[in-house]
Design a protein around this motif. Structure first.
Motif, PDB file in Angstrom:
ATOM      1  N   VAL A 235       0.857  -1.184   0.000  1.00 24.79           N
ATOM      2  CA  VAL A 235       0.000   0.000   0.000  1.00 24.79           C
ATOM      3  C   VAL A 235       0.894   1.235   0.000  1.00 24.79           C
ATOM      4  CG1 VAL A 235      -1.706   1.312   1.331  1.00 24.79           C
ATOM      5  CG2 VAL A 235      -1.886  -1.178   1.203  1.00 24.79           C
ATOM      6  N   GLY A 236       0.661   2.139  -0.951  1.00 26.99           N
ATOM      7  CA  GLY A 236       1.420   3.384  -1.001  1.00 26.99           C
ATOM      8  C   GLY A 236       2.637   3.342  -1.899  1.00 26.99           C
ATOM      9  N   PHE A 237       2.986   2.156  -2.431  1.00 22.81           N
ATOM     10  CA  PHE A 237       4.122   2.028  -3.347  1.00 22.81           C
ATOM     11  C   PHE A 237       4.006   0.705  -4.093  1.00 22.81           C
ATOM     12  CE2 PHE A 237       5.487  -0.315   0.319  1.00 22.81           C
ATOM     13  CZ  PHE A 237       6.362  -1.280  -0.130  1.00 22.81           C
ATOM     14  N   ASP A 238       4.731   0.599  -5.206  1.00 24.79           N
ATOM     15  CA  ASP A 238       4.783  -0.654  -5.948  1.00 24.79           C
ATOM     16  C   ASP A 238       5.887  -1.505  -5.345  1.00 24.79           C
ATOM     17  OD1 ASP A 238       2.754  -0.060  -7.759  1.00 24.79           O
ATOM     18  OD2 ASP A 238       4.130   1.016  -9.086  1.00 24.79           O
ATOM     19  N   GLY A 239       5.528  -2.698  -4.881  1.00 21.90           N
ATOM     20  CA  GLY A 239       6.524  -3.576  -4.276  1.00 21.90           C
ATOM     21  C   GLY A 239       5.961  -4.963  -4.079  1.00 21.90           C
ATOM     22  N   GLU A 240       6.800  -5.822  -3.564  1.00 23.68           N
ATOM     23  CA  GLU A 240       6.399  -7.198  -3.282  1.00 23.68           C
ATOM     24  C   GLU A 240       5.291  -7.205  -2.229  1.00 23.68           C
ATOM     25  OE1 GLU A 240       7.608  -9.905  -4.907  1.00 23.68           O
ATOM     26  OE2 GLU A 240       8.729  -8.455  -6.119  1.00 23.68           O
ATOM     27  N   ASN A 241       4.479  -8.259  -2.250  1.00 27.19           N
ATOM     28  CA  ASN A 241       3.412  -8.405  -1.269  1.00 27.19           C
ATOM     29  C   ASN A 241       3.977  -8.536   0.137  1.00 27.19           C
ATOM     30  OD1 ASN A 241       1.600  -8.351  -3.360  1.00 27.19           O
ATOM     31  ND2 ASN A 241       1.056 -10.502  -3.228  1.00 27.19           N
ATOM     32  N   PHE A 242       3.189  -8.096   1.106  1.00 28.27           N
ATOM     33  CA  PHE A 242       3.546  -8.170   2.517  1.00 28.27           C
ATOM     34  C   PHE A 242       2.895  -9.371   3.181  1.00 28.27           C
ATOM     35  CE2 PHE A 242       4.831  -3.844   1.957  1.00 28.27           C
ATOM     36  CZ  PHE A 242       5.668  -3.536   3.026  1.00 28.27           C
ATOM     37  N   TYR A 243       3.524  -9.864   4.219  1.00 30.79           N
ATOM     38  CA  TYR A 243       2.892 -10.719   5.216  1.00 30.79           C
ATOM     39  C   TYR A 243       2.627  -9.815   6.413  1.00 30.79           C
ATOM     40  CZ  TYR A 243       3.826 -15.343   3.131  1.00 30.79           C
ATOM     41  OH  TYR A 243       3.843 -16.460   2.342  1.00 30.79           O
ATOM     42  N   ASN A 244       1.428  -9.903   6.987  1.00 28.55           N
ATOM     43  CA  ASN A 244       1.047  -9.072   8.130  1.00 28.55           C
ATOM     44  C   ASN A 244       0.337  -9.908   9.175  1.00 28.55           C
ATOM     45  OD1 ASN A 244       1.472  -6.122   7.140  1.00 28.55           O
ATOM     46  ND2 ASN A 244       0.450  -7.152   5.449  1.00 28.55           N
ATOM     47  N   LEU A 245       0.475  -9.501  10.429  1.00 30.51           N
ATOM     48  CA  LEU A 245      -0.240 -10.117  11.522  1.00 30.51           C
ATOM     49  C   LEU A 245      -0.322  -9.112  12.656  1.00 30.51           C
ATOM     50  CD1 LEU A 245       1.709 -11.404  14.171  1.00 30.51           C
ATOM     51  CD2 LEU A 245       2.789 -12.255  12.104  1.00 30.51           C
ATOM     52  N   VAL A 246      -1.148  -9.437  13.645  1.00 31.97           N
ATOM     53  CA  VAL A 246      -1.237  -8.648  14.868  1.00 31.97           C
ATOM     54  C   VAL A 246      -0.907  -9.560  16.028  1.00 31.97           C
ATOM     55  CG1 VAL A 246      -2.793  -7.386  16.414  1.00 31.97           C
ATOM     56  CG2 VAL A 246      -2.863  -6.952  13.953  1.00 31.97           C
ATOM     57  N   ALA A 247      -0.115  -9.037  16.955  1.00 27.74           N
ATOM     58  CA  ALA A 247       0.258  -9.784  18.157  1.00 27.74           C
ATOM     59  C   ALA A 247      -0.133  -8.982  19.388  1.00 27.74           C
ATOM     60  CB  ALA A 247       1.759 -10.062  18.172  1.00 27.74           C
ATOM     61  N   ALA A 248      -0.435  -9.688  20.456  1.00 29.49           N
ATOM     62  CA  ALA A 248      -0.745  -9.057  21.741  1.00 29.49           C
ATOM     63  C   ALA A 248       0.330  -9.456  22.739  1.00 29.49           C
ATOM     64  CB  ALA A 248      -2.111  -9.506  22.247  1.00 29.49           C
ATOM     65  N   ILE A 249       0.853  -8.446  23.436  1.00 30.01           N
ATOM     66  CA  ILE A 249       1.829  -8.687  24.494  1.00 30.01           C
ATOM     67  C   ILE A 249       1.348  -7.989  25.757  1.00 30.01           C
ATOM     68  CG2 ILE A 249       3.779  -8.904  22.907  1.00 30.01           C
ATOM     69  CD1 ILE A 249       4.586  -6.000  23.812  1.00 30.01           C
ATOM     70  N   LYS A 250       1.964  -8.358  26.877  1.00 32.02           N
ATOM     71  CA  LYS A 250       1.752  -7.651  28.136  1.00 32.02           C
ATOM     72  C   LYS A 250       3.097  -7.088  28.565  1.00 32.02           C
ATOM     73  CE  LYS A 250      -2.125 -10.425  29.711  1.00 32.02           C
ATOM     74  NZ  LYS A 250      -2.639 -11.347  30.734  1.00 32.02           N
ATOM     75  N   THR A 251       3.090  -5.832  29.014  1.00 32.08           N
ATOM     76  CA  THR A 251       4.347  -5.202  29.399  1.00 32.08           C
ATOM     77  C   THR A 251       4.141  -4.139  30.469  1.00 32.08           C
ATOM     78  OG1 THR A 251       6.315  -4.041  28.586  1.00 32.08           O
ATOM     79  CG2 THR A 251       4.223  -3.478  27.542  1.00 32.08           C
ATOM     80  N   ASP A 252       5.197  -3.940  31.250  1.00 32.85           N
ATOM     81  CA  ASP A 252       5.247  -2.849  32.215  1.00 32.85           C
ATOM     82  C   ASP A 252       6.037  -1.669  31.669  1.00 32.85           C
ATOM     83  OD1 ASP A 252       3.731  -3.981  34.300  1.00 32.85           O
ATOM     84  OD2 ASP A 252       5.454  -5.145  34.993  1.00 32.85           O
ATOM     85  N   LEU A 253       6.599  -1.804  30.475  1.00 34.40           N
ATOM     86  CA  LEU A 253       7.369  -0.711  29.889  1.00 34.40           C
ATOM     87  C   LEU A 253       6.455   0.459  29.561  1.00 34.40           C
ATOM     88  CD1 LEU A 253       9.668  -2.570  27.306  1.00 34.40           C
ATOM     89  CD2 LEU A 253      10.294  -1.746  29.582  1.00 34.40           C
ATOM     90  N   SER A 254       7.007   1.661  29.616  1.00 35.31           N
ATOM     91  CA  SER A 254       6.268   2.823  29.131  1.00 35.31           C
ATOM     92  C   SER A 254       6.165   2.708  27.610  1.00 35.31           C
ATOM     93  CB  SER A 254       6.999   4.115  29.500  1.00 35.31           C
ATOM     94  OG  SER A 254       8.190   4.236  28.728  1.00 35.31           O
ATOM     95  N   VAL A 255       5.269   3.473  27.024  1.00 33.10           N
ATOM     96  CA  VAL A 255       5.111   3.443  25.566  1.00 33.10           C
ATOM     97  C   VAL A 255       6.424   3.846  24.895  1.00 33.10           C
ATOM     98  CG1 VAL A 255       3.907   4.487  23.605  1.00 33.10           C
ATOM     99  CG2 VAL A 255       2.616   3.781  25.628  1.00 33.10           C
ATOM    100  N   GLY A 256       7.091   4.843  25.434  1.00 39.13           N
ATOM    101  CA  GLY A 256       8.372   5.281  24.874  1.00 39.13           C
ATOM    102  C   GLY A 256       9.435   4.199  24.952  1.00 39.13           C
TER     103      GLY A 256
END
Length: 163
Positions: free
Chosen positions: A43-64
């Motif tokens: 999306v947004g350019f001509d290129g090879e197809n992407f593989y995509n997924l969504v993962a869920a994690i748990k963390t105590d880290l700040s967003v930064g």
């Protein structure tokens, strides 16, 4: 601990880099949950197809702190940042949501706008967290996917063997 949803994508040595990214997430955060892997056109350019997924994690880290850790994982997988914004990627890991945080949090805009714009983000997110509400829209990801123009972007499931 915050529940964080991450979008992962690759269109260069896709299986190798997604597997390495998932391995690094497990090493850093322990167990994770993940959606099915989907293939999509660039999306947004001509290129090879992407593989995509969504993962869920748990963390105590700040967003930064989390953003830095994810950037380091991308860099360890050969991510090149000198090219155009829309270009081929070895590994791209984006923070989609962190609990119900909204707005600019440590320089990261939450929730990520691509959730509502791209099928390759919304479909796997609706699969992984169908009953979870988008922090601004106040609709579940399943409801958002059902209302999405599903003919607007080509997307199909692929077999991805990790571990």
């Amino acid at each position: 601990m915050a529940i964080v949803y991450l979008s992962l994508g690759s269109n260069i040595d896709r299986e190798k880099h997604l597997s390495a990214g998932l391995d690094a997430l497990v090493e850093a955060f322990g167990d994770l949950k993940m959606s099915q892997v989907y293939e999509s056109e660039a999306v947004g350019f001509d290129g090879e197809n992407f593989y995509n997924l969504v993962a869920a994690i748990k963390t105590d880290l700040s967003v930064g702190e989390l953003a830095v850790k994810l950037r380091n994982i991308e860099d360890a997988n050969g991510r090149v940042r000198s090219g155009p914004k829309f270009s081929a990627r070895t590994l791209d890991i984006d923070i989609l949501t962190c609990d119900d945080l909204t707005g600019d949090v440590d320089g990261v805009m939450l929730p990520r706008g691509e959730i509502l714009k791209n099928a390759f983000v919304l479909l796997p997110l609706s699969e992984l967290a169908p009953d979870t509400e988008h922090p601004l829209e106040r609709k579940t990801y399943q409801q958002l996917w059902e209302a999405y123009d599903q003919s607007s972007q080509k997307l199909w499931p692929v077999t991805f063997n990790w571990p």
